[in-house]
Design a protein around this motif. Structure first.
Motif, PDB file in Angstrom:
ATOM      1  N   LEU A 304     148.794  15.736  -6.696  1.00 12.38           N
ATOM      2  CA  LEU A 304     150.142  16.222  -6.987  1.00 12.38           C
ATOM      3  C   LEU A 304     151.018  15.093  -7.552  1.00 12.38           C
ATOM      4  O   LEU A 304     151.780  15.302  -8.505  1.00 12.38           O
ATOM      5  CB  LEU A 304     150.780  16.791  -5.720  1.00 12.38           C
ATOM      6  CG  LEU A 304     150.198  18.116  -5.214  1.00 12.38           C
ATOM      7  CD1 LEU A 304     150.736  18.443  -3.826  1.00 12.38           C
ATOM      8  CD2 LEU A 304     150.526  19.247  -6.187  1.00 12.38           C
ATOM      9  N   LEU A 305     150.906  13.907  -6.973  1.00 13.67           N
ATOM     10  CA  LEU A 305     151.715  12.780  -7.445  1.00 13.67           C
ATOM     11  C   LEU A 305     151.296  12.349  -8.852  1.00 13.67           C
ATOM     12  O   LEU A 305     152.117  11.822  -9.614  1.00 13.67           O
ATOM     13  CB  LEU A 305     151.588  11.599  -6.483  1.00 13.67           C
ATOM     14  CG  LEU A 305     152.106  11.815  -5.055  1.00 13.67           C
ATOM     15  CD1 LEU A 305     151.997  10.533  -4.242  1.00 13.67           C
ATOM     16  CD2 LEU A 305     153.549  12.312  -5.048  1.00 13.67           C
ATOM     17  N   SER A 306     150.038  12.577  -9.201  1.00 15.18           N
ATOM     18  CA  SER A 306     149.560  12.160 -10.534  1.00 15.18           C
ATOM     19  C   SER A 306     150.112  13.036 -11.652  1.00 15.18           C
ATOM     20  O   SER A 306     149.897  12.732 -12.826  1.00 15.18           O
ATOM     21  CB  SER A 306     148.025  12.175 -10.577  1.00 15.18           C
ATOM     22  OG  SER A 306     147.523  13.508 -10.593  1.00 15.18           O
ATOM     23  N   THR A 307     150.815  14.110 -11.299  1.00 12.41           N
ATOM     24  CA  THR A 307     151.389  14.979 -12.334  1.00 12.41           C
ATOM     25  C   THR A 307     152.712  14.449 -12.862  1.00 12.41           C
ATOM     26  O   THR A 307     153.287  15.042 -13.770  1.00 12.41           O
ATOM     27  CB  THR A 307     151.588  16.411 -11.790  1.00 12.41           C
ATOM     28  OG1 THR A 307     152.504  16.377 -10.680  1.00 12.41           O
ATOM     29  CG2 THR A 307     150.263  17.006 -11.342  1.00 12.41           C
ATOM     30  N   VAL A 308     153.212  13.355 -12.280  1.00 17.73           N
ATOM     31  CA  VAL A 308     154.420  12.708 -12.815  1.00 17.73           C
ATOM     32  C   VAL A 308     154.052  11.291 -13.247  1.00 17.73           C
ATOM     33  O   VAL A 308     153.152  10.666 -12.679  1.00 17.73           O
ATOM     34  CB  VAL A 308     155.566  12.676 -11.769  1.00 17.73           C
ATOM     35  CG1 VAL A 308     155.997  14.089 -11.408  1.00 17.73           C
ATOM     36  CG2 VAL A 308     155.175  11.911 -10.511  1.00 17.73           C
ATOM     37  N   ALA A 309     154.757  10.788 -14.254  1.00 16.59           N
ATOM     38  CA  ALA A 309     154.429   9.469 -14.817  1.00 16.59           C
ATOM     39  C   ALA A 309     154.529   8.371 -13.767  1.00 16.59           C
ATOM     40  O   ALA A 309     153.702   7.450 -13.731  1.00 16.59           O
ATOM     41  CB  ALA A 309     155.362   9.172 -15.988  1.00 16.59           C
ATOM     42  N   VAL A 341     138.350  15.054  -8.884  1.00 15.20           N
ATOM     43  CA  VAL A 341     137.860  14.937 -10.265  1.00 15.20           C
ATOM     44  C   VAL A 341     139.016  15.096 -11.248  1.00 15.20           C
ATOM     45  O   VAL A 341     139.119  14.350 -12.236  1.00 15.20           O
ATOM     46  CB  VAL A 341     136.760  15.987 -10.540  1.00 15.20           C
ATOM     47  CG1 VAL A 341     136.424  16.036 -12.031  1.00 15.20           C
ATOM     48  CG2 VAL A 341     135.506  15.658  -9.732  1.00 15.20           C
ATOM     49  N   ALA A 342     139.893  16.066 -10.982  1.00 16.93           N
ATOM     50  CA  ALA A 342     141.041  16.286 -11.870  1.00 16.93           C
ATOM     51  C   ALA A 342     141.950  15.055 -11.906  1.00 16.93           C
ATOM     52  O   ALA A 342     142.481  14.685 -12.966  1.00 16.93           O
ATOM     53  CB  ALA A 342     141.833  17.513 -11.412  1.00 16.93           C
ATOM     54  N   LEU A 343     142.118  14.405 -10.758  1.00 16.04           N
ATOM     55  CA  LEU A 343     142.927  13.187 -10.704  1.00 16.04           C
ATOM     56  C   LEU A 343     142.287  12.083 -11.546  1.00 16.04           C
ATOM     57  O   LEU A 343     142.966  11.432 -12.366  1.00 16.04           O
ATOM     58  CB  LEU A 343     143.060  12.732  -9.254  1.00 16.04           C
ATOM     59  CG  LEU A 343     143.592  11.317  -8.994  1.00 16.04           C
ATOM     60  CD1 LEU A 343     145.016  11.179  -9.522  1.00 16.04           C
ATOM     61  CD2 LEU A 343     143.530  10.977  -7.517  1.00 16.04           C
ATOM     62  N   LEU A 344     140.992  11.855 -11.374  1.00 19.26           N
ATOM     63  CA  LEU A 344     140.304  10.814 -12.146  1.00 19.26           C
ATOM     64  C   LEU A 344     140.307  11.138 -13.632  1.00 19.26           C
ATOM     65  O   LEU A 344     140.485  10.242 -14.473  1.00 19.26           O
ATOM     66  CB  LEU A 344     138.874  10.640 -11.634  1.00 19.26           C
ATOM     67  CG  LEU A 344     138.744  10.116 -10.190  1.00 19.26           C
ATOM     68  CD1 LEU A 344     137.287  10.118  -9.760  1.00 19.26           C
ATOM     69  CD2 LEU A 344     139.332   8.712 -10.060  1.00 19.26           C
ATOM     70  N   TRP A 345     140.123  12.419 -13.967  1.00 20.06           N
ATOM     71  CA  TRP A 345     140.156  12.819 -15.377  1.00 20.06           C
ATOM     72  C   TRP A 345     141.536  12.550 -15.973  1.00 20.06           C
ATOM     73  O   TRP A 345     141.651  12.048 -17.097  1.00 20.06           O
ATOM     74  CB  TRP A 345     139.807  14.297 -15.514  1.00 20.06           C
ATOM     75  CG  TRP A 345     139.730  14.766 -16.936  1.00 20.06           C
ATOM     76  CD1 TRP A 345     138.626  14.817 -17.732  1.00 20.06           C
ATOM     77  CD2 TRP A 345     140.824  15.226 -17.738  1.00 20.06           C
ATOM     78  NE1 TRP A 345     138.949  15.283 -18.984  1.00 20.06           N
ATOM     79  CE2 TRP A 345     140.297  15.541 -19.017  1.00 20.06           C
ATOM     80  CE3 TRP A 345     142.186  15.406 -17.509  1.00 20.06           C
ATOM     81  CZ2 TRP A 345     141.093  16.027 -20.056  1.00 20.06           C
ATOM     82  CZ3 TRP A 345     142.988  15.902 -18.540  1.00 20.06           C
ATOM     83  CH2 TRP A 345     142.438  16.201 -19.797  1.00 20.06           C
ATOM     84  N   SER A 346     142.582  12.876 -15.224  1.00 19.66           N
ATOM     85  CA  SER A 346     143.944  12.650 -15.710  1.00 19.66           C
ATOM     86  C   SER A 346     144.194  11.173 -15.991  1.00 19.66           C
ATOM     87  O   SER A 346     144.777  10.813 -17.017  1.00 19.66           O
ATOM     88  CB  SER A 346     144.951  13.169 -14.677  1.00 19.66           C
ATOM     89  OG  SER A 346     146.276  12.861 -15.050  1.00 19.66           O
ATOM     90  N   MET A 347     143.718  10.310 -15.073  1.00 17.11           N
ATOM     91  CA  MET A 347     143.967   8.881 -15.216  1.00 17.11           C
ATOM     92  C   MET A 347     143.103   8.265 -16.316  1.00 17.11           C
ATOM     93  O   MET A 347     143.583   7.441 -17.103  1.00 17.11           O
ATOM     94  CB  MET A 347     143.703   8.170 -13.891  1.00 17.11           C
ATOM     95  CG  MET A 347     144.605   8.599 -12.740  1.00 17.11           C
ATOM     96  SD  MET A 347     146.369   8.300 -13.033  1.00 17.11           S
ATOM     97  CE  MET A 347     146.386   6.528 -13.227  1.00 17.11           C
ATOM     98  N   CYS A 348     141.820   8.648 -16.371  1.00 21.68           N
ATOM     99  CA  CYS A 348     140.873   7.994 -17.283  1.00 21.68           C
ATOM    100  C   CYS A 348     140.818   8.639 -18.665  1.00 21.68           C
ATOM    101  O   CYS A 348     140.624   7.943 -19.672  1.00 21.68           O
ATOM    102  CB  CYS A 348     139.471   8.000 -16.676  1.00 21.68           C
ATOM    103  SG  CYS A 348     139.320   7.052 -15.156  1.00 21.68           S
ATOM    104  N   CYS A 349     140.970   9.949 -18.733  1.00 21.85           N
ATOM    105  CA  CYS A 349     140.816  10.671 -20.000  1.00 21.85           C
ATOM    106  C   CYS A 349     142.150  11.179 -20.523  1.00 21.85           C
ATOM    107  O   CYS A 349     142.536  10.882 -21.661  1.00 21.85           O
ATOM    108  CB  CYS A 349     139.851  11.847 -19.824  1.00 21.85           C
ATOM    109  SG  CYS A 349     138.232  11.383 -19.200  1.00 21.85           S
ATOM    110  N   GLY A 350     142.848  11.943 -19.706  1.00 21.52           N
ATOM    111  CA  GLY A 350     144.104  12.524 -20.165  1.00 21.52           C
ATOM    112  C   GLY A 350     145.124  11.489 -20.577  1.00 21.52           C
ATOM    113  O   GLY A 350     145.797  11.628 -21.601  1.00 21.52           O
ATOM    114  N   HIS A 351     145.261  10.432 -19.769  1.00 21.05           N
ATOM    115  CA  HIS A 351     146.247   9.384 -20.052  1.00 21.05           C
ATOM    116  C   HIS A 351     145.601   8.048 -20.402  1.00 21.05           C
ATOM    117  O   HIS A 351     146.304   7.083 -20.723  1.00 21.05           O
ATOM    118  CB  HIS A 351     147.201   9.227 -18.864  1.00 21.05           C
ATOM    119  CG  HIS A 351     147.989  10.477 -18.584  1.00 21.05           C
ATOM    120  ND1 HIS A 351     149.133  10.800 -19.270  1.00 21.05           N
ATOM    121  CD2 HIS A 351     147.754  11.496 -17.732  1.00 21.05           C
ATOM    122  CE1 HIS A 351     149.584  11.970 -18.835  1.00 21.05           C
ATOM    123  NE2 HIS A 351     148.777  12.405 -17.909  1.00 21.05           N
TER     124      HIS A 351
END
Length: 423
Positions: A304-309, A341-351
């Protein structure tokens, strides 16, 4: 035995709930055959779990049935003179009719209620499920408890009794809805001050109970939650401070569930980041002794926290956070695995955070993502995210393998995992 002398009785282990470790008041059995106290297992199931806490087996059904044999054994044991003196509530010295009159009297004059009156109701409710259902069904019972909680300058012990009573009947039919409806009346907002007082100065059990009630209030729809936004935000520093200073797993799980329910707006998430929640969650996930339910809640909170910058920045700046999530992926239930997985994807791929990529890549991230892909079966979204992660982490894995072991190390790795298809 002299009056007031305490007895210390060894409680048979089969009488204790595997979750709360307290003597079960209303034992119920899951499809796995394991018995729990009804209130404890209901809270576990309401939190989204689909496994048996004791065995970690997936539940074919979330239904449970009363364990009447064990209930009779516990009642026989608890009514013995020694056991009932120390380990189980004594039969209440008050009738249901007297409780009805007592609640009615407090309803007419809430400011006149004293500790003795409230403790009589608590003892009555503590004794059995039937008593709790009786109090829950009284017309003014919830209003009476909340009226006590908004009184000024009450001792914390008195507030704890009111919260304990509220928590005892929390799972009864209609109680949650009545609390939510009443709490949004302007005068009842003062309840938050009582919750804060307990969280700061109360006993451990009272802190858990207050947190559960706060979660209930927070779980309502956004439009109503905004009406008490300032009150809710005032609880955040106290809750995070407790996570930083306390170690009790029941309190940790209650706080994390509460924070998940609270984290519905950007402002709440940003405030939690500023309160340094990310390093606390990282520490929890890095601890090998952390129980699976706590780890699952910690992963969801981080997601949830990873959804904000601000949250992504804090996760990237914590050198162990992403790695701790990676290491927990195969030790948590499916929902938490998906969120990790969604958190890691957000950090490594999405951003595309290079710091997180490097840390995850160096911790055998490629192999672990391939294993997760294999375990997820037909979940195409998770498999696709894992496939993306494998692609971005492969270069780091190759460089690490070449520098540490030569090209043979990576060749061996790929030979073992080529049967797992990314898509």
């Amino acid at each position: 035995m002299a009056r007031g002398e305490e007895l210390y009785i060894t409680v048979p282990s089969m009488f204790r709930c595997p979750i709360s470790l307290d003597v079960m008041k209303s034992p119920v059995s899951l499809s796995t055959g394991v018995t729990y106290d009804r209130s404890s297992i209901q809270q576990w199931l309401d939190s989204g779990h689909d496994t048996c806490p004791a065995t970690n087996q997936p539940l074919l059904s979330k239904d449970y049935v009363p364990n009447l044999t064990l209930h009779r054994l516990i009642n026989t044991w608890s009514h013995s003179s020694a056991a009932s003196s120390s380990m189980h509530p004594l039969p209440p010295e008050i009738t249901s009719g007297e409780i009805r009159q007592l609640v009615s009297g407090i309803s007419r004059r809430p400011d006149a209620a004293g500790v003795d009156e409230l403790e009589k109701i608590v003892r009555f409710a503590s004794y059995c499920e039937e008593n709790r259902r009786f109090i829950a069904n009284l017309h003014d019972s919830i209003e009476v408890i909340l009226r006590i909680l908004i009184r000024d300058n009450e001792r914390v012990e008195f507030l704890e009794s009111a919260v304990r009573l509220l928590d005892l009947i929390l799972l009864e039919n209609g109680v949650r809805e009545r609390i939510q409806r009443l709490i949004f009346k302007s005068d009842h907002e003062k309840c938050f001050d009582s919750f804060l007082s307990i969280l700061k100065n109360g006993k451990l059990s009272s802190k858990v109970q207050s947190t559960r009630i706060l979660e209930l209030i927070a779980s309502t729809n956004d439009s109503r939650q905004r009406t008490i936004g300032e009150k809710i935000e005032a609880t955040l520093p106290v809750l995070v401070h407790l996570m930083r200073t306390e170690t009790d797993k029941h309190l940790m799980e209650a706080i994390l569930s509460c924070l998940i329910s609270l984290s519905t707006s950007r402002s709440i998430k940003v405030q939690l980041v500023h309160l340094k929640l990310v390093p606390i969650l990282s520490r929890i996930l890095s601890d090998p002794e952390t129980a699976s339910p706590t780890a699952e809640r910690a992963i969801k909170t981080l997601h949830l926290l990873s959804t904000v910058a601000e949250g992504r920045t804090a996760i990237a700046e914590d050198s162990g956070c992403a790695v701790a999530v990676l290491d927990k992926l195969m030790k948590v239930q499916r929902k938490a695995k998906e969120e990790g997985v969604a958190l890691l994807w957000s950090m490594c791929c999405g951003h595309g955070d290079a710091r997180v990529r490097e840390r995850v890549g160096k911790e055998n991230g490629v192999t672990k993502m391939l294993v997760v892909m294999q375990s997820e079966g037909d979940d195409r979204i998770v498999r696709r995210m894992c496939g993306d992660l494998v692609k971005v982490l492969r270069g780091i894995a190759m460089a690490e393998s070449s520098s540490s072991y030569g090209q043979g190390g990576l060749g061996s790795l790929e030979t073992k995992t080529t049967h797992i298809k990314p898509y």
